[in-house]
Design an enzyme around this catalytic site. Structure first.
Site: not given
Length: 383
Positions: A199, A270
């Site tokens: 990420d 997420d």
């Protein structure tokens, strides 16, 4: 991926509050659906073992996927390859990707609606399964949930409304949390640490290599509507299928602000990836509770107070997730740029969990084979 709003007069507004509440509710609901599936599988195993007159402790549900260490290490690499394919060849694969996403979202949203449909159909129809030949056997509740899901997907394709996209994304989140398992804390740390690096790299450093923020571009790029593509391919005329909007794919949750001038956005990764950790600790809390009840309430380690022993790993990790999500949102508003949410979510969930497990004396047990029961194997040998 956490996106900022266009205005910075406040650190948190209504769209962020909606994102907080929905993401937490999805994680809690998905975790408890997963635990309920484990209970149902255990009941089926007991019924099968009693009917067969033997015990088989290795029987599992084939629909549940358990991530091992190798898969945890290679999943960020596979996600990076998929991201690059979407970045370089989006125009070529967007229709196929949209159709595959719509099919998966249909199945996932049907799974999300199934408990409600079971509640509605219980008084008026028996729970007998209806045969559809080679397609399988289904209950009335399953058929109703699937029909409603197909209807919602069709309306989303025709309108492209953000609320319908959010509904499909919620179904994907709950289904992934319910059907994917993390077997140990070691695998959890490997997976979340690898995804944190993934990420951070694709949000912060991809622009230096590809002259564009790869993660942001892929996440925000709309896809051509399959109806429009089909109309152009079949030459159905300028007024057939040309009024449908482009589709923002359900790989994220978006919520408008109270003024409607901007949106808050959070990727489903997420929600799902920390959700898998929360599902793991919920299963371990339940396992430890059953083990303590079997041992007639044996006390914990002597250096830990009774109040600390009563604090569950699930509540501790869930609070860490909320604090991490809040920190990611504040950071995106301060820097006025997209933030890798896992950069904040992973430390705020893993570190409190590791600390509490160490203080409670469960760290070694949770690190590898936390659900392995020696007593069950001894009973099997005695029989």
């Amino acid at each position: 991926l956490s996106f900022p709003n266009s205005r910075a007069y406040s650190l948190v507004d209504s769209s962020q509050v909606s994102t907080f509440l929905i993401s937490i509710l999805l994680i809690v609901y998905g975790s408890f659906r997963s635990l309920n599936m484990d209970f149902e599988n255990q009941d089926k195993e007991k019924d099968n073992s009693s009917a067969a007159g033997s015990f088989n402790g290795n029987s599992t549900n084939n629909s549940i996927q358990t991530i091992d260490s190798t898969q945890a290490l290679f999943l960020p690499i596979g996600a990076s390859v998929s991201l690059l394919v979407m970045f370089f060849f989006f125009d070529s694969v967007q229709v196929v990707f949209t159709i595959c996403t719509a099919v998966l979202a249909t199945i996932a949203f049907a799974f999300l609606l199934l408990p409600m449909c079971q509640y509605l159909t219980r008084p008026c129809s028996p729970q007998n399964k209806i045969s559809f030949g080679c397609c399988g056997r289904f209950t009335a509740a399953e058929l109703l949930s699937f029909s409603l899901s197909v209807m919602l997907v069709l309306i989303w394709v025709l309108t492209g409304h953000w609320l319908l996209m959010d509904a499909l994304a919620m179904g994907l989140c709950v289904a992934m949390i319910a059907f994917v398992r993390l077997p140990s804390l070691k695998v959890s740390c490997l997976l979340l640490s690898g995804l944190l690096i993934y990420d951070v790299f694709w949000v912060f450093f991809s622009a230096y290599i590809f002259n564009s923020n790869v993660m942001v571009k892929v996440a925000t790029q709309p896809a051509d509507n399959p109806l429009d593509v089909l109309s152009r391919k079949l030459h159905l005329g300028p007024n057939v299928g040309r009024d449908v909007p482009r589709l923002s794919l359900p790989g994220k949750l978006v919520f408008p602000s109270s003024t409607g001038s901007h949106f808050s956005m959070l990727g489903i990764g997420d929600i799902v990836m920390p959700g898998l950790l929360l599902c793991f600790v919920l299963r371990y809390d339940n396992y430890k509770k059953q083990a303590n009840s079997d041992s007639c309430g044996a006390p914990g380690p002597g250096n830990i107070s009774g109040r600390m022993q009563k604090v569950s790993y699930f509540h501790c990790t869930l609070i860490g997730y909320f604090v991490g999500l809040l920190t990611a949102t504040v950071a995106s508003r301060i820097h006025r740029a997209a933030q890798p949410a896992l950069l904040y979510l992973v430390p705020f969930t893993l570190l409190p969990l590791l600390t509490m497990a160490y203080l409670k004396g469960d760290l070694r047990r949770m690190w590898s084979e936390p659900f392995h029961s020696k007593s069950s194997s001894s009973r099997f040998l005695e029989v």
